[in-house]
Design a protein around this motif. Structure first.
Motif, PDB file in Angstrom:
ATOM      1  N   SER A 156       0.866  -1.164   0.000  1.00  0.00           N
ATOM      2  CA  SER A 156       0.000   0.000   0.000  1.00  0.00           C
ATOM      3  C   SER A 156       0.905   1.217   0.000  1.00  0.00           C
ATOM      4  O   SER A 156       2.108   1.117  -0.188  1.00  0.00           O
ATOM      5  CB  SER A 156      -0.914  -0.021   1.236  1.00  0.00           C
ATOM      6  N   MET A 157       0.321   2.396   0.263  1.00  0.00           N
ATOM      7  CA  MET A 157       1.129   3.599   0.252  1.00  0.00           C
ATOM      8  C   MET A 157       2.204   3.510   1.323  1.00  0.00           C
ATOM      9  O   MET A 157       2.003   2.937   2.388  1.00  0.00           O
ATOM     10  CB  MET A 157       0.265   4.823   0.516  1.00  0.00           C
ATOM     11  N   SER A 158       3.382   4.080   1.050  1.00  0.00           N
ATOM     12  CA  SER A 158       4.444   4.104   2.041  1.00  0.00           C
ATOM     13  C   SER A 158       4.045   5.026   3.183  1.00  0.00           C
ATOM     14  O   SER A 158       3.027   5.707   3.142  1.00  0.00           O
ATOM     15  CB  SER A 158       5.734   4.605   1.401  1.00  0.00           C
ATOM     16  N   ARG A 159       4.897   5.082   4.223  1.00  0.00           N
ATOM     17  CA  ARG A 159       4.557   5.883   5.401  1.00  0.00           C
ATOM     18  C   ARG A 159       4.361   7.342   5.059  1.00  0.00           C
ATOM     19  O   ARG A 159       3.696   8.066   5.768  1.00  0.00           O
ATOM     20  CB  ARG A 159       5.663   5.731   6.458  1.00  0.00           C
ATOM     21  N   ARG A 160       4.926   7.768   3.962  1.00  0.00           N
ATOM     22  CA  ARG A 160       4.723   9.160   3.532  1.00  0.00           C
ATOM     23  C   ARG A 160       3.494   9.265   2.653  1.00  0.00           C
ATOM     24  O   ARG A 160       3.272  10.273   2.008  1.00  0.00           O
ATOM     25  CB  ARG A 160       5.950   9.657   2.768  1.00  0.00           C
ATOM     26  N   THR A 172       8.607  13.318  -1.219  1.00  0.00           N
ATOM     27  CA  THR A 172       8.289  12.229  -2.137  1.00  0.00           C
ATOM     28  C   THR A 172       7.236  11.283  -1.562  1.00  0.00           C
ATOM     29  O   THR A 172       7.072  11.170  -0.335  1.00  0.00           O
ATOM     30  CB  THR A 172       9.547  11.414  -2.482  1.00  0.00           C
ATOM     31  N   ARG A 173       6.545  10.597  -2.486  1.00  0.00           N
ATOM     32  CA  ARG A 173       5.595   9.541  -2.127  1.00  0.00           C
ATOM     33  C   ARG A 173       5.847   8.365  -3.061  1.00  0.00           C
ATOM     34  O   ARG A 173       6.079   8.558  -4.255  1.00  0.00           O
ATOM     35  CB  ARG A 173       4.148  10.008  -2.285  1.00  0.00           C
ATOM     36  N   VAL A 174       5.780   7.168  -2.514  1.00  0.00           N
ATOM     37  CA  VAL A 174       6.062   5.976  -3.305  1.00  0.00           C
ATOM     38  C   VAL A 174       5.106   4.863  -2.899  1.00  0.00           C
ATOM     39  O   VAL A 174       4.806   4.700  -1.708  1.00  0.00           O
ATOM     40  CB  VAL A 174       7.521   5.486  -3.096  1.00  0.00           C
ATOM     41  N   ARG A 175       4.650   4.103  -3.883  1.00  0.00           N
ATOM     42  CA  ARG A 175       3.834   2.918  -3.616  1.00  0.00           C
ATOM     43  C   ARG A 175       4.406   1.757  -4.419  1.00  0.00           C
ATOM     44  O   ARG A 175       4.594   1.878  -5.638  1.00  0.00           O
ATOM     45  CB  ARG A 175       2.371   3.153  -4.009  1.00  0.00           C
ATOM     46  N   VAL A 176       4.691   0.663  -3.753  1.00  0.00           N
ATOM     47  CA  VAL A 176       5.185  -0.535  -4.441  1.00  0.00           C
ATOM     48  C   VAL A 176       4.332  -1.723  -4.015  1.00  0.00           C
ATOM     49  O   VAL A 176       3.840  -1.771  -2.881  1.00  0.00           O
ATOM     50  CB  VAL A 176       6.675  -0.807  -4.139  1.00  0.00           C
ATOM     51  N   PRO A 177       4.168  -2.702  -4.902  1.00  0.00           N
ATOM     52  CA  PRO A 177       3.413  -3.903  -4.539  1.00  0.00           C
ATOM     53  C   PRO A 177       4.327  -4.951  -3.899  1.00  0.00           C
ATOM     54  O   PRO A 177       5.549  -4.761  -3.815  1.00  0.00           O
ATOM     55  CB  PRO A 177       2.912  -4.396  -5.904  1.00  0.00           C
ATOM     56  N   VAL A 178       3.749  -6.065  -3.475  1.00  0.00           N
ATOM     57  CA  VAL A 178       4.523  -7.262  -3.196  1.00  0.00           C
ATOM     58  C   VAL A 178       4.633  -8.003  -4.522  1.00  0.00           C
ATOM     59  O   VAL A 178       3.626  -8.326  -5.145  1.00  0.00           O
ATOM     60  CB  VAL A 178       3.840  -8.143  -2.136  1.00  0.00           C
ATOM     61  N   PHE A 179       5.842  -8.256  -4.965  1.00  0.00           N
ATOM     62  CA  PHE A 179       6.066  -8.797  -6.299  1.00  0.00           C
ATOM     63  C   PHE A 179       6.040 -10.318  -6.298  1.00  0.00           C
ATOM     64  O   PHE A 179       6.327 -10.963  -5.289  1.00  0.00           O
ATOM     65  CB  PHE A 179       7.432  -8.334  -6.829  1.00  0.00           C
ATOM     66  N   GLU A 180       5.717 -10.866  -7.462  1.00  0.00           N
ATOM     67  CA  GLU A 180       5.969 -12.265  -7.742  1.00  0.00           C
ATOM     68  C   GLU A 180       7.272 -12.349  -8.526  1.00  0.00           C
ATOM     69  O   GLU A 180       7.531 -11.507  -9.387  1.00  0.00           O
ATOM     70  CB  GLU A 180       4.819 -12.874  -8.550  1.00  0.00           C
ATOM     71  N   ALA A 181       8.088 -13.343  -8.233  1.00  0.00           N
ATOM     72  CA  ALA A 181       9.422 -13.421  -8.810  1.00  0.00           C
ATOM     73  C   ALA A 181       9.388 -13.345 -10.328  1.00  0.00           C
ATOM     74  O   ALA A 181       8.735 -14.153 -10.993  1.00  0.00           O
ATOM     75  CB  ALA A 181      10.110 -14.713  -8.377  1.00  0.00           C
ATOM     76  N   GLY A 182      10.062 -12.340 -10.893  1.00  0.00           N
ATOM     77  CA  GLY A 182      10.166 -12.182 -12.330  1.00  0.00           C
ATOM     78  C   GLY A 182       8.944 -11.633 -13.022  1.00  0.00           C
ATOM     79  O   GLY A 182       8.958 -11.450 -14.245  1.00  0.00           O
ATOM     80  N   GLU A 194       3.736  -2.823 -10.748  1.00  0.00           N
ATOM     81  CA  GLU A 194       3.749  -1.381 -10.983  1.00  0.00           C
ATOM     82  C   GLU A 194       4.193  -0.599  -9.750  1.00  0.00           C
ATOM     83  O   GLU A 194       3.673  -0.796  -8.646  1.00  0.00           O
ATOM     84  CB  GLU A 194       2.356  -0.909 -11.404  1.00  0.00           C
ATOM     85  N   VAL A 195       5.146   0.292  -9.969  1.00  0.00           N
ATOM     86  CA  VAL A 195       5.611   1.220  -8.942  1.00  0.00           C
ATOM     87  C   VAL A 195       5.017   2.595  -9.260  1.00  0.00           C
ATOM     88  O   VAL A 195       5.024   3.027 -10.416  1.00  0.00           O
ATOM     89  CB  VAL A 195       7.151   1.303  -8.927  1.00  0.00           C
ATOM     90  N   VAL A 196       4.515   3.282  -8.240  1.00  0.00           N
ATOM     91  CA  VAL A 196       3.908   4.603  -8.417  1.00  0.00           C
ATOM     92  C   VAL A 196       4.677   5.606  -7.573  1.00  0.00           C
ATOM     93  O   VAL A 196       4.910   5.370  -6.384  1.00  0.00           O
ATOM     94  CB  VAL A 196       2.419   4.594  -8.018  1.00  0.00           C
ATOM     95  N   THR A 197       5.105   6.702  -8.185  1.00  0.00           N
ATOM     96  CA  THR A 197       5.903   7.695  -7.470  1.00  0.00           C
ATOM     97  C   THR A 197       5.397   9.107  -7.751  1.00  0.00           C
ATOM     98  O   THR A 197       4.793   9.373  -8.803  1.00  0.00           O
ATOM     99  CB  THR A 197       7.385   7.644  -7.895  1.00  0.00           C
ATOM    100  N   LEU A 198       5.670  10.000  -6.804  1.00  0.00           N
ATOM    101  CA  LEU A 198       5.391  11.419  -6.991  1.00  0.00           C
ATOM    102  C   LEU A 198       6.369  12.213  -6.142  1.00  0.00           C
ATOM    103  O   LEU A 198       6.728  11.799  -5.045  1.00  0.00           O
ATOM    104  CB  LEU A 198       3.950  11.756  -6.588  1.00  0.00           C
TER     105      LEU A 198
END
Length: 277
Positions: A4-8, A180-190, A194-198
């Motif tokens: 989910s969204m990072s702490r920021r 800055t704001r960043v959101r990353v998912p939990v990935f499946e290997a390979g 989607e990474v979302v940044t602002l």
């Protein structure tokens, strides 16, 4: 886990109407021209004799290559009341052996036509990008992808705007700049995720009232454990609060490092642990 969204965090998804009356005869007379005006806006790729031929910047990127229109898609709104915050989505089809080295976005009628250059690596998994741009006047935006095989792909999108986005005054409040704001998912290997940044930044392009000094985010880089996945170079036509959606395809957990660099040399850096299941 960073699913989910990072702490920021916070939500930061990119957030003409007129009426005319015509007689039946006027509609019939105008019909052919109106249809022709709509076709370029709906086309997924550039026509054989497209706008890129008249763009010095596009032709400089294409060089002596014979560009093709397949395998590249450019999305922008057909019509907008303002050119200040236009959502752009771009994707390039590829194989692992023929990845795009660079993808250029060009707005030929802007005072500074070079909008952005994106450099992908196979670690990205997918050559897709979403951001927001500015347009000065109605025009056809051009995307040029240079593939590792030497092939050049071109896409175009016609956009009509009611007011200039290049001379829209920047927000004079710089107190939150470089946050800055960043959101990353939990990935499946390979598997690409989607990474979302602002980054908060007024992106003062030097073209507003009284021509204030230019001050923009000029570069962005994403690395996983030191290995580059995406590099971006921004011009003056990227919208305020630069926003990016891109992909990453890690095979193992690692540390994702994101860096934004202002043309003054000032930097903002985010480090996030990437989880892979």
């Amino acid at each position: 886990m960073l699913n989910s969204m990072s702490r920021r965090g916070g939500t930061f998804l990119p957030t003409v109407h007129s009426r005319s009356c015509f007689t039946r005869r006027q509609v019939l007379v105008m019909g052919g021209g109106a249809l022709l005006a709509v076709v370029p806006a709906l086309a997924a790729g550039a026509p054989a004799g497209g706008a890129w031929r008249d763009s010095t910047n596009a032709r400089a990127v294409i060089g002596a290559a014979a560009p093709v229109t397949e395998g590249i898609t450019l999305h922008l709104p057909n019509v907008s009341d303002s050119g200040a915050f236009l959502p752009l989505r771009l994707s390039v089809e590829h194989s692992q052996d023929d990845f795009p080295d660079t993808v250029h976005v060009i707005a030929p009628e802007n005072p500074f036509p070079r909008v952005a250059v994106f450099r992908f690596t196979p670690l990205a998994g997918r050559a897709r990008i979403a951001t927001r741009i500015r347009l000065d006047v109605s025009q056809t935006v051009i995307a040029v992808a240079r593939m590792r095989s030497g092939t050049v792909r071109v896409a175009e999108r016609a956009v009509r705007i009611a007011s200039s986005g290049c001379i829209t005054p920047a927000d004079g409040n710089w107190s939150e700049a470089m946050r800055t704001r960043v959101r990353v998912p939990v990935f499946e290997a390979g598997v690409p995720g989607e990474v979302v940044t602002l980054i908060k930044h007024p992106m003062e392009n030097g073209l507003g009232p009284d021509a204030p000094p230019k001050r923009i985010i000029e570069r962005f880089e994403a690395r996983l454990d030191g290995e580059p996945a995406l590099r971006a170079t921004f011009g003056r036509s990227v919208a305020a609060d630069p926003y990016l959606r891109f992909h990453l395809a890690p095979r193992a957990p690692g540390m994702l490092r994101l860096e934004w660099r202002e043309d003054t040399g000032r930097r903002a850096v985010e480090r996030l642990r990437v989880e892979v299941r």
